[in-house]
Design a protein around this motif. Structure first.
Motif, PDB file in Angstrom:
ATOM      1  N   PRO A 108     107.509 -29.990 -35.219  1.00 18.45           N
ATOM      2  CA  PRO A 108     106.386 -29.141 -35.079  1.00 18.45           C
ATOM      3  C   PRO A 108     106.620 -28.633 -33.580  1.00 18.45           C
ATOM      4  O   PRO A 108     105.977 -27.454 -32.774  1.00 18.45           O
ATOM      5  CB  PRO A 108     106.134 -30.673 -33.658  1.00 18.45           C
ATOM      6  CG  PRO A 108     106.762 -31.645 -33.411  1.00 18.45           C
ATOM      7  CD  PRO A 108     107.732 -31.258 -34.255  1.00 18.45           C
ATOM      8  N   ASP A 109     107.970 -27.885 -32.463  1.00 18.23           N
ATOM      9  CA  ASP A 109     108.150 -27.671 -31.490  1.00 18.23           C
ATOM     10  C   ASP A 109     109.928 -27.032 -31.556  1.00 18.23           C
ATOM     11  O   ASP A 109     110.614 -27.577 -31.035  1.00 18.23           O
ATOM     12  CB  ASP A 109     107.621 -28.187 -30.398  1.00 18.23           C
ATOM     13  CG  ASP A 109     107.734 -26.670 -29.278  1.00 18.23           C
ATOM     14  OD1 ASP A 109     108.695 -25.322 -29.713  1.00 18.23           O
ATOM     15  OD2 ASP A 109     108.080 -26.872 -28.146  1.00 18.23           O
ATOM     16  N   ASP A 110     109.620 -25.883 -32.436  1.00 19.97           N
ATOM     17  CA  ASP A 110     111.070 -25.316 -32.677  1.00 19.97           C
ATOM     18  C   ASP A 110     111.948 -24.572 -31.754  1.00 19.97           C
ATOM     19  O   ASP A 110     112.929 -23.955 -32.105  1.00 19.97           O
ATOM     20  CB  ASP A 110     110.780 -24.538 -34.219  1.00 19.97           C
ATOM     21  CG  ASP A 110     110.548 -23.087 -34.632  1.00 19.97           C
ATOM     22  OD1 ASP A 110     110.083 -23.135 -33.065  1.00 19.97           O
ATOM     23  OD2 ASP A 110     110.908 -23.373 -35.765  1.00 19.97           O
ATOM     24  N   THR A 111     111.192 -24.316 -30.949  1.00 19.61           N
ATOM     25  CA  THR A 111     111.782 -24.037 -29.310  1.00 19.61           C
ATOM     26  C   THR A 111     113.438 -24.494 -28.917  1.00 19.61           C
ATOM     27  O   THR A 111     113.677 -23.728 -27.704  1.00 19.61           O
ATOM     28  CB  THR A 111     110.738 -23.239 -28.916  1.00 19.61           C
ATOM     29  OG1 THR A 111     110.474 -24.860 -27.805  1.00 19.61           O
ATOM     30  CG2 THR A 111     109.483 -23.234 -29.120  1.00 19.61           C
ATOM     31  N   GLY A 112     113.125 -25.313 -29.114  1.00 22.49           N
ATOM     32  CA  GLY A 112     114.008 -26.575 -28.425  1.00 22.49           C
ATOM     33  C   GLY A 112     113.927 -27.204 -27.185  1.00 22.49           C
ATOM     34  O   GLY A 112     114.262 -27.948 -26.420  1.00 22.49           O
ATOM     35  N   SER A 113     112.645 -26.923 -26.990  1.00 20.09           N
ATOM     36  CA  SER A 113     112.148 -27.336 -25.074  1.00 20.09           C
ATOM     37  C   SER A 113     111.971 -28.708 -25.481  1.00 20.09           C
ATOM     38  O   SER A 113     110.897 -29.847 -25.642  1.00 20.09           O
ATOM     39  CB  SER A 113     111.974 -26.497 -24.214  1.00 20.09           C
ATOM     40  OG  SER A 113     110.380 -25.953 -24.707  1.00 20.09           O
ATOM     41  N   ARG A 114     110.844 -28.290 -27.018  1.00 19.61           N
ATOM     42  CA  ARG A 114     109.842 -29.731 -27.155  1.00 19.61           C
ATOM     43  C   ARG A 114     109.186 -30.540 -26.090  1.00 19.61           C
ATOM     44  O   ARG A 114     108.843 -31.305 -26.246  1.00 19.61           O
ATOM     45  CB  ARG A 114     110.299 -31.005 -28.409  1.00 19.61           C
ATOM     46  CG  ARG A 114     110.059 -31.941 -28.895  1.00 19.61           C
ATOM     47  CD  ARG A 114     108.854 -32.239 -30.559  1.00 19.61           C
ATOM     48  NE  ARG A 114     107.827 -33.080 -30.173  1.00 19.61           N
ATOM     49  CZ  ARG A 114     107.855 -33.573 -30.887  1.00 19.61           C
ATOM     50  NH1 ARG A 114     109.145 -34.128 -31.936  1.00 19.61           N
ATOM     51  NH2 ARG A 114     106.822 -34.668 -31.184  1.00 19.61           N
ATOM     52  N   THR A 115     108.157 -29.750 -25.600  1.00 19.87           N
ATOM     53  CA  THR A 115     107.352 -30.090 -24.438  1.00 19.87           C
ATOM     54  C   THR A 115     106.336 -30.275 -24.749  1.00 19.87           C
ATOM     55  O   THR A 115     104.649 -30.832 -24.520  1.00 19.87           O
ATOM     56  CB  THR A 115     107.070 -29.120 -23.182  1.00 19.87           C
ATOM     57  OG1 THR A 115     106.955 -28.032 -23.798  1.00 19.87           O
ATOM     58  CG2 THR A 115     108.848 -29.148 -22.738  1.00 19.87           C
ATOM     59  N   ASP A 116     105.889 -30.164 -26.140  1.00 22.11           N
ATOM     60  CA  ASP A 116     104.252 -31.034 -27.021  1.00 22.11           C
ATOM     61  C   ASP A 116     103.938 -32.154 -26.305  1.00 22.11           C
ATOM     62  O   ASP A 116     104.731 -33.607 -26.447  1.00 22.11           O
ATOM     63  CB  ASP A 116     104.450 -30.213 -27.968  1.00 22.11           C
ATOM     64  CG  ASP A 116     104.971 -31.151 -29.118  1.00 22.11           C
ATOM     65  OD1 ASP A 116     106.338 -31.393 -28.591  1.00 22.11           O
ATOM     66  OD2 ASP A 116     105.111 -31.979 -30.466  1.00 22.11           O
TER      67      ASP A 116
END
Length: 176
Positions: free
Chosen positions: A88-96
Motif C-alpha cells: 500500500p506504500d511502495d516507498t519502502g518506509s511503509r509508515t501507513d
C-alpha cells in the motif's frame, strides 16, 4: 517451469493489534489454529511429489504456512523477498496506518491496479507487483522443473482470472 502458487493459510492479527503495530508490523501476524490445520491439509496434496523447491514470502503468515508444508514433505525451502504481498506504500518506509492502507487498496481496486502520477497514495501497481514476482521466479526457471511458492492473494490475482483464491488455494502457472 511449472509453478504452484499457494496462498498462505488463515492469518490472525490479534497479537499485532494488541501490540499496536502498524505498517510493516502488520505483516508479523501468524496463523490461526484453523490456519495451521488448513496448511497441514494442503501439505498432503499429491502435487508436492513433483515439487523440487518451495519458495516463500518473508511475511510470517506465508512462512508459517510453508513450515507446515515442509514438515510433511522433504523439500528444501527458500525465503524470497520478491514474493511479498502488494504494497500500500511502495516507498519502502511503509509508515501507513490501517486506514491509509485500506484507502490505498480501495484506490488500487477502483483503478484496476493502475496508479496515476496524481494518486494521493504511493501504492504498488499491479504491473509492478507482477514484474517483481516474475523477476523472482525467473531466477529459478533454468534450474527447476517444478516449484511451489507460498505467497499472497493479491499476488496470485495477477496470474489468472483476477478472482480471489481461498486460504491454501493453489494456482498453477508456467514460467518459460
Amino acid at each position: 517451469m511449472r509453478v504452484y502458487l499457494i496462498r498462505h493459510s488463515e492469518p490472525t492479527y490479534q497479537q499485532i493489534t494488541a501490540a499496536g503495530l502498524t505498517g510493516f508490523g502488520r505483516e508479523l501476524g501468524g496463523l490461526t489454529d484453523r490456519g495451521i490445520m488448513l496448511a497441514q491439509q494442503c501439505a498432503q496434496q499429491p502435487l508436492f511429489a513433483q515439487v523440487q523447491l518451495i519458495l516463500s514470502s518473508p511475511y510470517t503468515r506465508a512462512l508459517q504456512t510453508a513450515l507446515e508444508i515442509v514438515r510433511f514433505n522433504d523439500i528444501p525451502l527458500k525465503v524470497e523477498l520478491g514474493l511479498h504481498e502488494w504494497l500500500p506504500d511502495d516507498t519502502g518506509s511503509r509508515t501507513d496506518t490501517d486506514e491509509q492502507a485500506a484507502t490505498a487498496y480501495k484506490l488500487y481496486r477502483q483503478h484496476a491496479g493502475k496508479r496515476s502520477t496524481a494518486s494521493p497514495l504511493p501504492y504498488e501497481s499491479a504491473a509492478e507487483m507482477k514484474a517483481r514476482v516474475l523477476a523472482t521466479l525467473n531466477k529459478y526457471a533454468a534450474s527447476y522443473d517444478y516449484i511451489a511458492c507460498v505467497t499472497h492473494g493479491e499476488v496470485m490475482r495477477q496470474f489468472g482470472d483476477q478472482k480471489d483464491v481461498g486460504y491454501c488455494g493453489v494456482r498453477v502457472i508456467t514460467i518459460d
